[in-house]
Design a protein around this motif. Sequence first.
Motif, PDB file in Angstrom:
ATOM      1  N   GLN A  38       0.832  -1.192   0.000  1.00  0.00           N
ATOM      2  CA  GLN A  38       0.000   0.000   0.000  1.00  0.00           C
ATOM      3  C   GLN A  38       0.869   1.244   0.000  1.00  0.00           C
ATOM      4  OE1 GLN A  38      -2.308   0.881   3.564  1.00  0.00           O
ATOM      5  NE2 GLN A  38      -3.965   1.771   2.355  1.00  0.00           N
ATOM      6  N   LEU A  44      -5.127  -0.939  -1.196  1.00  0.00           N
ATOM      7  CA  LEU A  44      -4.231  -2.078  -1.046  1.00  0.00           C
ATOM      8  C   LEU A  44      -4.109  -2.814  -2.369  1.00  0.00           C
ATOM      9  CD1 LEU A  44      -5.355  -1.484   1.886  1.00  0.00           C
ATOM     10  CD2 LEU A  44      -4.820  -3.869   2.372  1.00  0.00           C
ATOM     11  N   PHE A  91       4.484   0.258   2.435  1.00  0.00           N
ATOM     12  CA  PHE A  91       3.793  -0.351   3.566  1.00  0.00           C
ATOM     13  C   PHE A  91       3.289  -1.709   3.107  1.00  0.00           C
ATOM     14  CE2 PHE A  91       2.108  -0.006   7.708  1.00  0.00           C
ATOM     15  CZ  PHE A  91       0.816  -0.493   7.743  1.00  0.00           C
ATOM     16  N   ILE A  93       1.279  -5.273   4.060  1.00  0.00           N
ATOM     17  CA  ILE A  93       0.279  -5.788   4.997  1.00  0.00           C
ATOM     18  C   ILE A  93      -0.068  -7.221   4.616  1.00  0.00           C
ATOM     19  CG2 ILE A  93      -1.951  -5.363   6.111  1.00  0.00           C
ATOM     20  CD1 ILE A  93      -2.046  -2.647   4.858  1.00  0.00           C
ATOM     21  N   PHE A 105      -6.336  -8.592   9.284  1.00  0.00           N
ATOM     22  CA  PHE A 105      -5.066  -8.079   8.831  1.00  0.00           C
ATOM     23  C   PHE A 105      -4.050  -7.940   9.963  1.00  0.00           C
ATOM     24  CE2 PHE A 105      -5.928  -6.799   4.458  1.00  0.00           C
ATOM     25  CZ  PHE A 105      -7.292  -6.930   4.413  1.00  0.00           C
ATOM     26  N   GLY A 106      -2.781  -8.092   9.587  1.00  0.00           N
ATOM     27  CA  GLY A 106      -1.707  -7.759  10.493  1.00  0.00           C
ATOM     28  C   GLY A 106      -1.587  -6.246  10.622  1.00  0.00           C
ATOM     29  N   GLN A 107      -0.699  -5.840  11.490  1.00  0.00           N
ATOM     30  CA  GLN A 107      -0.552  -4.414  11.769  1.00  0.00           C
ATOM     31  C   GLN A 107       0.153  -3.664  10.648  1.00  0.00           C
ATOM     32  OE1 GLN A 107       0.435  -7.036  13.573  1.00  0.00           O
ATOM     33  NE2 GLN A 107       0.419  -6.611  15.770  1.00  0.00           N
ATOM     34  N   GLY A 108       0.769  -4.416   9.748  1.00  0.00           N
ATOM     35  CA  GLY A 108       1.495  -3.795   8.650  1.00  0.00           C
ATOM     36  C   GLY A 108       2.952  -3.554   9.005  1.00  0.00           C
ATOM     37  N   ARG A 110       6.144  -1.016   7.823  1.00  0.00           N
ATOM     38  CA  ARG A 110       6.624   0.110   7.024  1.00  0.00           C
ATOM     39  C   ARG A 110       8.097  -0.142   6.712  1.00  0.00           C
ATOM     40  NH1 ARG A 110       4.579   5.079   6.545  1.00  0.00           N
ATOM     41  NH2 ARG A 110       3.277   4.764   8.384  1.00  0.00           N
TER      42      ARG A 110
ATOM     43  N   TYR B  37     -14.038  -1.958   5.468  1.00  0.00           N
ATOM     44  CA  TYR B  37     -12.899  -1.914   6.381  1.00  0.00           C
ATOM     45  C   TYR B  37     -12.567  -0.462   6.679  1.00  0.00           C
ATOM     46  CZ  TYR B  37     -11.778  -6.883   5.873  1.00  0.00           C
ATOM     47  OH  TYR B  37     -11.816  -8.260   5.913  1.00  0.00           O
ATOM     48  N   GLN B  39      -9.437   2.052   8.030  1.00  0.00           N
ATOM     49  CA  GLN B  39      -8.003   2.158   8.246  1.00  0.00           C
ATOM     50  C   GLN B  39      -7.700   3.519   8.874  1.00  0.00           C
ATOM     51  OE1 GLN B  39      -5.204   2.310   4.866  1.00  0.00           O
ATOM     52  NE2 GLN B  39      -3.937   0.797   5.923  1.00  0.00           N
ATOM     53  N   SER B  42      -3.206   4.809  12.241  1.00  0.00           N
ATOM     54  CA  SER B  42      -2.271   3.741  12.613  1.00  0.00           C
ATOM     55  C   SER B  42      -2.040   2.758  11.471  1.00  0.00           C
ATOM     56  CB  SER B  42      -2.810   2.963  13.822  1.00  0.00           C
ATOM     57  OG  SER B  42      -3.978   2.232  13.462  1.00  0.00           O
ATOM     58  N   ARG B  43      -2.921   2.790  10.481  1.00  0.00           N
ATOM     59  CA  ARG B  43      -2.896   1.947   9.269  1.00  0.00           C
ATOM     60  C   ARG B  43      -3.290   0.493   9.536  1.00  0.00           C
ATOM     61  NH1 ARG B  43       1.738   3.939   5.096  1.00  0.00           N
ATOM     62  NH2 ARG B  43       0.180   3.156   3.640  1.00  0.00           N
ATOM     63  N   GLN B  44      -3.761   0.198  10.733  1.00  0.00           N
ATOM     64  CA  GLN B  44      -4.306  -1.125  11.011  1.00  0.00           C
ATOM     65  C   GLN B  44      -5.654  -1.251  10.325  1.00  0.00           C
ATOM     66  OE1 GLN B  44      -3.382  -3.995  13.314  1.00  0.00           O
ATOM     67  NE2 GLN B  44      -4.938  -4.757  11.902  1.00  0.00           N
ATOM     68  N   MET B  45      -5.836  -2.280   9.530  1.00  0.00           N
ATOM     69  CA  MET B  45      -7.100  -2.516   8.838  1.00  0.00           C
ATOM     70  C   MET B  45      -8.073  -3.182   9.807  1.00  0.00           C
ATOM     71  SD  MET B  45      -6.975  -1.546   5.628  1.00  0.00           S
ATOM     72  CE  MET B  45      -8.075  -2.568   4.642  1.00  0.00           C
TER      73      MET B  45
END
Lengths: 114, 119
Positions: A38, A44, A91, A93, A105-108, A110, B37, B39, B42-45
């Motif tokens: 992303q 995404l 980023f 994910i 989803f995971g936290q991602g 960077r 979703y 986001q 924090s970019r957490q989905m």
Amino acid sequence: GAVVSQHPSWVICKSGTSVKIECRSLDFQATTMFWYRQFPKQSLMLMATSNEGSKATYEQGVEKDKFLINHASLTLSTLTVTSAHPEDSSFYICSASPGQRGAFFGQGTRLTVV
Amino acid sequence: AQTVTQSQPEMSVQEAETVTLSCTYDTSESDYYLFWYKQPPSRQMILVIRQEAYKQQNATENRFSVNFQKAAKSFSLKISDSQLGDAAMYFCASTNFNAGGTSYGKLTFGQGTILTVHP
């Protein structure tokens, strides 16, 4: 339930080195996991589907030799960015699904390549 | 192949007011799921709400509800009593039903809508 954990949250690496990102399903088994990329304020983009015990399926345009995926167990998939360059900064994910409830989803991660 | 379109790049709402985010999709499948979703910065989905295509009843989760129009292939999200914490980028997504269950996680996303909530 349905927790996906991704590590590390952020990483800085030098150009030419490799970086490994882990994705774990903590409370369910996942025969399939997904890796996305992303860019800021964009959607995404699916990079590849990680399949437990077999080769990953890459989306068109994604370099499989650049982005190595391993799915060695039912709870762990790894994405290795090989010979990273600044244009790989992004980023990343991962996601996994326990079934009809949807994808989690995971936290991602960077990634910054300097 | 599935496509998902969000035609509103940005939306804004006053705190405590109601806002609706639009989404249209296209699919040749008869069984599929639709999701919204969130986001945050924090970019957490975060999964907000899901809708099974074979169910006519619109899904509801607390202040979040959808208006699912299957014939029109429309799937909008309504946020009632908007709160500052609702500020985020919202993505509409779809996935096909698969007997083996492995495709539930393979999502097709819309372009996203940035929601701003004004105090």
